[in-house]
Design a protein around this motif. Structure first.
Motif, PDB file in Angstrom:
ATOM      1  N   CYS A  37      74.097  26.520  60.621  1.00  0.00           N
ATOM      2  CA  CYS A  37      75.104  25.781  61.374  1.00  0.00           C
ATOM      3  C   CYS A  37      74.790  24.129  61.934  1.00  0.00           C
ATOM      4  CB  CYS A  37      75.366  26.540  62.989  1.00  0.00           C
ATOM      5  SG  CYS A  37      76.191  28.026  62.788  1.00  0.00           S
ATOM      6  N   TYR A  38      73.282  24.176  62.099  1.00  0.00           N
ATOM      7  CA  TYR A  38      72.796  22.807  62.463  1.00  0.00           C
ATOM      8  C   TYR A  38      73.053  21.842  61.335  1.00  0.00           C
ATOM      9  CZ  TYR A  38      70.154  24.214  66.597  1.00  0.00           C
ATOM     10  OH  TYR A  38      70.068  24.798  67.778  1.00  0.00           O
ATOM     11  N   ARG A  39      72.743  22.224  60.055  1.00  0.00           N
ATOM     12  CA  ARG A  39      72.853  21.430  59.079  1.00  0.00           C
ATOM     13  C   ARG A  39      74.593  21.092  58.745  1.00  0.00           C
ATOM     14  NH1 ARG A  39      74.748  22.129  53.873  1.00  0.00           N
ATOM     15  NH2 ARG A  39      75.272  24.552  54.386  1.00  0.00           N
ATOM     16  N   GLY A  66      75.455  18.444  61.052  1.00  0.00           N
ATOM     17  CA  GLY A  66      74.920  17.222  60.744  1.00  0.00           C
ATOM     18  C   GLY A  66      73.537  17.009  61.606  1.00  0.00           C
ATOM     19  N   ASP A  67      73.230  17.878  62.356  1.00  0.00           N
ATOM     20  CA  ASP A  67      71.936  17.809  63.234  1.00  0.00           C
ATOM     21  C   ASP A  67      70.792  18.315  62.268  1.00  0.00           C
ATOM     22  OD1 ASP A  67      70.065  17.725  65.082  1.00  0.00           O
ATOM     23  OD2 ASP A  67      71.198  18.954  66.568  1.00  0.00           O
ATOM     24  N   ALA A  73      79.633  11.409  60.163  1.00  0.00           N
ATOM     25  CA  ALA A  73      78.082  11.983  60.229  1.00  0.00           C
ATOM     26  C   ALA A  73      77.425  11.511  61.671  1.00  0.00           C
ATOM     27  CB  ALA A  73      77.289  11.389  59.109  1.00  0.00           C
ATOM     28  N   GLY A  74      78.137  11.272  62.278  1.00  0.00           N
ATOM     29  CA  GLY A  74      77.819  10.711  63.843  1.00  0.00           C
ATOM     30  C   GLY A  74      77.059   9.676  63.986  1.00  0.00           C
ATOM     31  N   LEU A  75      77.614   8.411  62.984  1.00  0.00           N
ATOM     32  CA  LEU A  75      76.996   6.853  62.908  1.00  0.00           C
ATOM     33  C   LEU A  75      78.143   6.067  62.855  1.00  0.00           C
ATOM     34  CD1 LEU A  75      74.210   7.610  60.278  1.00  0.00           C
ATOM     35  CD2 LEU A  75      73.877   7.136  62.797  1.00  0.00           C
TER      36      LEU A  75
END
Length: 444
Positions: free
Chosen positions: A210-212, A215-216, A432-434
């Motif tokens: 789930c983290y992967r 994107g964490d 991706a959070g960037l």
């Protein structure tokens, strides 16, 4: 005076419960010998039926007189236990529809079954629903079992249910809820201070995935490293396999391809000792995609692994797993310069995924577009690529959608269409959070 081996209150309660479970009304049990009012009196415990009346009512309800009198029906219970065992076997062998039907038939007789058997069958039913892709129904079934007071925190069943809920929310695309479910369960285990079991480790492995996907990757790697140490120290082979498998996926996502291949090989070596066909197939699929990413790539070996994986998943995998296998095969065919075969596989993947926007479908379209370009079908390739981008815009940000945007951007760049490539790269970074800097008005 009417008499039986037991007082009328217990008999009446079982009569009422079984009638309601069968969807019958009191008048459905009435006959020339038994009036509706008499059925009502029996159910309320105000009359104790004779042996003849008990036999008549049992026949109409499809149970034995012994069950109505004592609550026990050993012959019927054994028959249903055998049916449940065959359902378990069907589920293991990938006959998910057959398993679901059998579990449902057993549950139709739930009032005459021991509680432990009912819970086991309900769990099998939930697993079958998940394998058939009926995820909303599976979540509902898993949740009812998980929140039942008889489900003891830290037990094997509790851990299995927490893992299943984490996995289903993940598959539904709700990364927030999937992570929350996994983290909450792991925190509870930590508070209980229990020694880690294989069930606990598999819950952790699900949370790593789930983290992967979210994107964490840093948190995914930290948890994977922690679980790997525990599994190597005192975990069983199944738990080790699941942790190595997910650790390999994290390593691949971080660009550590050699390490990912080594972890995948360790997982495959452990899996070789089991007979779980679906897990074999999924791990072959992961290994095949890793070989496509390796430097140097090995597309021939990757294609062989992916073909084998797909052949097995057709028998035992979910629609999503089969679609992912088709997309991976399409990518392998592109590496082997077989654009026609790549188009066939990508089209089959899309057929399995349906029309709803999802990252897996966008990735399959990106691969299809690349195959169309390679086949000289430029106009169709551009149309396919733009459709993939349009569907991605309808999805919430996630690592899976960022990966699809990156694939689209790479294809636009290879085509020399810089503006489209730049826009897709920016969207990949945002998902991706960037995100980029917010533009500010120029100073006068």
């Amino acid at each position: 005076m009417d008499s039986t081996a037991e007082d009328g209150e217990g008999t009446g309660r079982r009569l009422r419960e079984l009638r309601r479970a069968r969807g019958l009304k009191q008048q459905d049990l009435a006959s020339d010998d038994v009036s509706v009012s008499y059925v009502s009196l029996i159910e309320s415990g105000k009359r104790t039926p004779s042996a003849a009346v008990v036999a008549l009512l049992a026949e109409r309800l499809g149970c034995t007189p012994g069950y109505l009198l004592t609550g026990q029906d050993d012959t019927r219970t054994r028959e249903l236990e055998l049916k449940a065992a065959f359902a378990d076997l069907s589920l293991h062998n990938g006959a998910h529809g057959e398993a679901l039907q059998a579990f449902s038939e057993v549950l139709a007789s739930a009032p005459v079954l021991p509680d432990a058997l009912v819970r086991r069958v309900r769990l099998g039913q939930a697993l079958a629903l998940e394998r058939l892709g009926r995820l909303e129904a599976a979540v509902q079934a898993f949740t009812l079992l998980y929140e039942d007071p008889s489900c003891v925190a830290g037990s094997a069943e509790w851990s299995l249910l927490a893992t299943a809920l984490c996995r289903c929310h993940h598959a539904l695309g709700d990364q927030v809820l999937s992570v929350e479910t996994g983290e909450r369960a792991l925190r509870r285990l930590d508070r209980l201070g229990l020694d880690a079991t294989d069930d606990h480790l598999q819950l952790g492995a699900a949370l790593v995935d789930c983290y992967r996907t979210r994107g964490d990757l840093a948190r995914a790697r930290l948890l994977a490293d922690r679980l790997t140490r525990i599994a190597d120290d005192r975990g069983g082979r199944t738990a080790q396999r699941d942790i190595y498998w997910n650790a390999a996926l994290v390593a691949r996502s971080q660009g550590r391809t050699d390490e990912a291949l080594a972890l995948a090989e360790r997982a495959r070596a452990l899996l070789a000792e089991s007979d779980h066909v679906r897990h074999h197939a999924l791990l072959r699929q992961v290994h095949g995609t890793l070989l496509l990413d390796a430097a140097p790539a090995d597309p021939e070996r990757a294609h062989r692994l992916l073909e084998h994986a797909h052949a097995q998943l057709v028998e035992v995998g979910t629609a999503l797993e089969q679609a992912t296998a088709q997309t991976a095969l399409a990518s392998a065919c592109l590496r082997l310069e077989r654009a026609g075969d790549a188009q066939v596989h990508a089209a089959k993947a899309l057929g399995l995924l349906g029309e709803e926007p999802r990252a897996e479908a966008a990735l399959a379209r990106a691969v299809l577009a690349r195959a169309q370009f390679d086949a000289g079908e430029d106009a169709q390739g551009e149309k396919t690529l733009r459709t993939a981008a349009q569907h991605l815009r309808e999805l919430p940000p996630a690592r899976s959608s960022a990966a699809a945007w990156r694939r689209i951007a790479d294809i636009w760049q290879q085509r020399g269409q810089a503006a489209e490539a730049a826009a897709a790269y920016q969207q990949a970074l945002a998902d991706a959070g960037l995100p980029g800097l917010v533009s500010e008005p120029a100073h006068p």
